[in-house]
Design a protein around this motif. Structure first.
Motif, short mmCIF file in Angstrom:
data_model
loop_
_atom_site.label_atom_id
_atom_site.label_comp_id
_atom_site.label_asym_id
_atom_site.label_seq_id
_atom_site.Cartn_x
_atom_site.Cartn_y
_atom_site.Cartn_z
N UNK A 1 52.04 -28.50 -7.20
CA UNK A 1 50.99 -28.12 -8.43
C UNK A 1 50.34 -26.76 -8.33
N UNK A 2 50.32 -25.83 -8.89
CA UNK A 2 49.82 -24.62 -8.88
C UNK A 2 48.73 -24.55 -10.00
N UNK A 3 47.36 -24.12 -9.78
CA UNK A 3 46.41 -23.61 -10.74
C UNK A 3 45.72 -22.54 -10.39
N UNK A 4 45.60 -21.83 -11.72
CA UNK A 4 44.86 -20.55 -11.68
C UNK A 4 43.76 -20.51 -12.75
N UNK A 5 42.54 -20.24 -12.26
CA UNK A 5 41.36 -20.01 -13.31
C UNK A 5 41.19 -18.53 -13.37
N UNK A 6 40.89 -18.13 -14.64
CA UNK A 6 40.70 -16.78 -14.95
C UNK A 6 39.58 -16.63 -15.71
N UNK A 7 39.16 -15.20 -16.07
CA UNK A 7 38.08 -14.99 -17.06
C UNK A 7 36.73 -16.06 -16.83
N UNK A 8 36.32 -15.85 -15.45
CA UNK A 8 35.07 -16.66 -15.00
C UNK A 8 35.34 -18.01 -15.28
N UNK A 9 36.47 -18.43 -14.86
CA UNK A 9 36.93 -19.98 -14.88
C UNK A 9 37.01 -20.62 -16.23
N UNK A 10 37.06 -19.81 -17.34
CA UNK A 10 37.06 -20.30 -18.51
C UNK A 10 38.67 -20.75 -18.94
N UNK A 11 39.66 -19.85 -18.53
CA UNK A 11 40.80 -20.14 -18.74
C UNK A 11 41.78 -20.76 -17.41
N UNK A 12 42.00 -21.78 -17.66
CA UNK A 12 42.82 -22.48 -16.39
C UNK A 12 44.39 -22.40 -16.80
N UNK A 13 45.34 -22.03 -16.03
CA UNK A 13 46.74 -22.19 -16.20
C UNK A 13 47.21 -22.90 -15.10
#
Length: 384
Positions: free
Chosen positions: A233-245
């Motif tokens: 399970x991979x998780x990426x948080x972007x744009x100050x944690x607003x977008x999570x992929x």
């Protein structure tokens, strides 16, 4: 029982290890048979007697009034590690589970005169043992971007220890089915068949019956349930944690599945690729001949080694700012979720899908079935 051994004075201080816990557990539980498994049932039948249709009953399920729950006892040992300021957590576990009075479908002799071919009974003992690992890591943690990874792995071994004894005290003989057997010393529901060999003697690219040899005896082919299972399970948080992929990837291997779909087609139809196409491999030709044009026959070639990796799910979640949610929707928060399920699979399986299955029994059935479909979902989360 658990013991945080790293808190003890004698435990050496290691800079990169935050804590270490040792644990053990002993537990017992039961598995109930189905609500109607103990009952004898009959089926309505209509027959012709002296030219008149007469209604009657015939035996359906034999039932077992002495049926009782399966009892299981498990012993477990493990350790939990917290490393690098709790950014990496590791769990290691060994388990050994024994089930007594195991619920097993016992074969019924045809001379019993019943339409049922088996009856559920409490037979002997089954043992499962293996290892489990769970690793959770926060690989990157910044205000604008973050990356976390979870890996779980398990490996299982299974053995039918004993089938028990009958009312006279005699050992119950092995339960022999068409493709599986319940034989002490081997895995439960293991695949059994005659092996076969083949050789393209004249190198013409075509296998004929004389080039296929069937073994004299039936031998164990392999497990029918996965022995090795991996999950990433991979998780990426972007744009100050607003977008999570995030993504979920599965891997299973170490077992066999009877490809009854291809086996049925090549036994019943002339349009089977193995018997009608020059593109068929030597192995595909040989396994079709072994189960159709030889005596004795064998379906061992269709008991395929299963090894596959599937991208189970990829999803994206975007949390809209609170000010936008309040202004346009009068809500406290707004979240948008888009996901794709069963995105891709990597496997050498020769059928439709290595996870195709009909029914919910202990043995996978692939005949006339489809694999898990790919589908897309979109969700809007509002909180007021």
């Amino acid at each position: 029982i658990s013991w945080i051994i790293s808190d003890e004075g004698f435990f050496p201080k290691i800079a990169w290890m935050s804590s270490m816990r040792l644990r053990g557990a002993l537990g017992s539980s039961g598995v109930q048979p189905g609500p109607n498994d103990a009952l004898r049932t009959f089926a309505v039948a209509t027959t012709n007697v002296l030219g008149s249709e007469v209604a009657g009953l015939r035996s359906s399920l034999l039932g077992n009034p002495t049926l009782k729950p399966e009892r299981a006892q498990e012993l477990e040992f493990g350790t939990d590690l917290r490393l690098f300021s709790d950014r990496i957590n590791v769990e290691l576990t060994f388990y050994d589970k024994s089930s007594r009075d195991a619920l097993i479908a016992q074969t019924v002799a045809p001379s019993a005169g019943s339409a049922a071919t088996s009856v559920l009974a409490n037979l002997g003992e089954v043992r499962n043992w293996g290892y489990e690992t769970l690793i959770n890591a926060q690989l990157l943690s910044r205000r604008a971007v973050a990356w976390d990874l979870t890996v779980s792995a398990s490996r299982n071994s299974n053995e039918l220890v004993s089938l028990g004894t009958d009312a006279a005290g005699k050992a119950i003989p092995p339960i022999i089915g068409t493709s599986t057997q319940q034989r002490p010393g081997f895995p439960l529901n293991g695949y059994w068949q005659r092996n076969f060999t083949y050789a393209d003697a004249n190198s013409d690219g075509i296998i004929v019956p004389s080039e296929v040899t069937i073994a004299d005896s039936i031998t164990f082919q392999g497990y029918s349930q996965p022995r090795l299972e991996l999950t990433f399970v991979n998780g990426f948080d972007l744009f100050n944690r607003r977008l999570r992929i995030s993504s979920l990837i599965d891997h299973k291997s170490g077992f066999k599945v009877l490809n009854s779909e291809q086996q049925f087609l090549c036994q019943q139809s002339l349009s089977c690729k193995a018997t009608s196409s020059h593109d068929a491999t030597l192995f595909e030709q040989a396994r079709a001949i072994a189960q159709r044009f030889k005596t004795p026959q064998t379906t061992a070639g269709y008991m395929e080694d299963v090894r596959f990796t599937r991208i189970r799910e990829v999803s994206a979640t975007y949390n809209v700012t609170s000010s936008v949610a309040r202004r346009y929707l009068k809500a406290e928060s707004l979240g948008l979720v888009f996901a794709v399920r069963n995105l891709a699979i990597f496997s050498d399986w020769t059928g439709v899908d290595p996870e195709q299955n009909y029914g919910e029994g202990n043995l996978q059935s692939t005949l006339l079935t489809a694999g898990p479909p790919r589908y897309f979902t979109m969700r809007v989360n509002l909180r007021y």
